[in-house]
Design a protein around this motif. Sequence first.
Motif, PDB file in Angstrom:
ATOM      1  N   ASN A 260       0.832  -1.202   0.000  1.00  0.00           N
ATOM      2  CA  ASN A 260       0.000   0.000   0.000  1.00  0.00           C
ATOM      3  C   ASN A 260       0.864   1.249   0.000  1.00  0.00           C
ATOM      4  N   ASN A 261       0.340   2.299  -0.608  1.00  0.00           N
ATOM      5  CA  ASN A 261       0.996   3.587  -0.595  1.00  0.00           C
ATOM      6  C   ASN A 261      -0.072   4.665  -0.437  1.00  0.00           C
ATOM      7  N   PHE A 262       0.359   5.888  -0.085  1.00  0.00           N
ATOM      8  CA  PHE A 262      -0.609   6.889   0.366  1.00  0.00           C
ATOM      9  C   PHE A 262      -0.266   8.265  -0.194  1.00  0.00           C
ATOM     10  N   ILE A 263      -1.318   9.023  -0.494  1.00  0.00           N
ATOM     11  CA  ILE A 263      -1.171  10.353  -1.096  1.00  0.00           C
ATOM     12  C   ILE A 263      -2.120  11.316  -0.391  1.00  0.00           C
ATOM     13  N   VAL A 264      -1.694  12.568  -0.284  1.00  0.00           N
ATOM     14  CA  VAL A 264      -2.571  13.626   0.198  1.00  0.00           C
ATOM     15  C   VAL A 264      -2.605  14.747  -0.825  1.00  0.00           C
ATOM     16  N   PRO A 312      -4.052   2.903   7.248  1.00  0.00           N
ATOM     17  CA  PRO A 312      -4.101   3.532   8.571  1.00  0.00           C
ATOM     18  C   PRO A 312      -5.363   4.378   8.719  1.00  0.00           C
ATOM     19  N   LEU A 313      -5.790   4.569   9.954  1.00  0.00           N
ATOM     20  CA  LEU A 313      -6.998   5.359  10.203  1.00  0.00           C
ATOM     21  C   LEU A 313      -6.805   6.814   9.815  1.00  0.00           C
ATOM     22  N   ASP A 314      -5.587   7.334   9.974  1.00  0.00           N
ATOM     23  CA  ASP A 314      -5.316   8.740   9.675  1.00  0.00           C
ATOM     24  C   ASP A 314      -4.211   8.822   8.628  1.00  0.00           C
ATOM     25  N   ALA A 338      -7.077  12.688   1.393  1.00  0.00           N
ATOM     26  CA  ALA A 338      -6.048  11.709   1.748  1.00  0.00           C
ATOM     27  C   ALA A 338      -6.561  10.330   1.371  1.00  0.00           C
ATOM     28  N   TRP A 339      -5.751   9.577   0.634  1.00  0.00           N
ATOM     29  CA  TRP A 339      -6.217   8.263   0.187  1.00  0.00           C
ATOM     30  C   TRP A 339      -5.041   7.290   0.076  1.00  0.00           C
TER      31      TRP A 339
END
Length: 429
Positions: A260-264, A312-314, A338-339
Amino acid sequence: MNLLYANDRAGQYPRSWYAATTPPLAPFPALKGETRADVCVVGGGYTGISTALHLARAGRKVVLLEAHRVGFGASGRNGGQVLGGQRLDQIALERMVGTDDAAKLWQLALASVQIVRDLVAEGEIDCDLQPGALHTDWWDDEAAETRAYAEHLAERYDYTELEILDRAALGQVLHTDVYAGGLLDHGSAHLNPLAYALGLARMTAAVDVTIHETSRVHRAAPGLVTTDKGRVIADQVVLACNGYLGRLQGQTAARVMPINNFIVATEPLPEGAALHKRVCVADSKFVVNYYRTTPDNRLLFGGGETYGYRFPLDIAALVRKPLAQTFPHLSDVNITHAWGGTLAITMNRMPVFAAPEPGLWTASGYSGHGVAMATLAGKMIADAIQGDSASFDLMARVPSPRFPGGTALRWPLLAMAMRWFALRDKLGI
């Protein structure tokens, strides 16, 4: 764990900035009952859509099955970087496959960027395609290696699109002084990935490809593909599932690791608050930070590592840490979106192209380098099905080692490795 539903709602795009600003396509109906095709494509991301498009243009009858919506997975939520070169640098490839095949792989990489440009132009896809990709180095020794690599590309491959930037020159591009140097590739680009995926899907539907969404595949083999409520009879089957392959094909799954990876996305920023030029950026950390700005000057920033399959939740708090390290003056910036998303990596970071049995084709494991290469992969698979397998075979010759520990232990082992490399990033060693 089934990653198709672990972190997302069935049949719904994530609450990303892309989904909030990109006009959607009308839903395609779910598969019900039995249908026949020359080729059944499983997966509605870049690889699958491109495969279907090029096969249909060659006169094949194609059915494409997507468990959620077209562009739902990594294709619709990534950083949008359309990067030249392979995921592994040419020096490493020369050692791995020899200079002849390495040179051919370089040409394929250039073709992968060009096919994106061509399809965007042909389909008049409104995806904000912009030139320029910047690699940044945190440390002086990394910057020296990058300069040497640029010289290697110029001398051996006659590639002259690279501009070496020292610390001072970087200040003309980025509003930060944290980097030791960088390399600006004028031959690469960036875009809105969801808008691009939906534009490709629109082109594909226009050439009479039958697309079925919300049609999760349970079994896929040459001759028969089955879903919850239907089945496709087809001699040729293409698995274009990347991080969502699951147990559909064991040989490929052993070589491909979902992560998984995350972007805002921030609020719109004053002009030049983050970047002075609209290029995309990726840095030298093992857990890569990558970012670019939007037409309304938001900063899209990806980064942060986690060690489980649940998001993650946040997410905003997770990504804010590397964002603040990169742009200290933006540490308190307002984050509006944020996703997370699931991509797939391989042991050596090169994608896995394989034909495990006659009539079955797979390509996955783009390791964060998939916008351009996954698009070209679709054409390579289509060409191979039509009898011209030279490019597909070239990619398939690249070694693709299995992850140690099999599918049961590969994730814990990777998590341990990621913790170590994350520590190295923080210590600068």
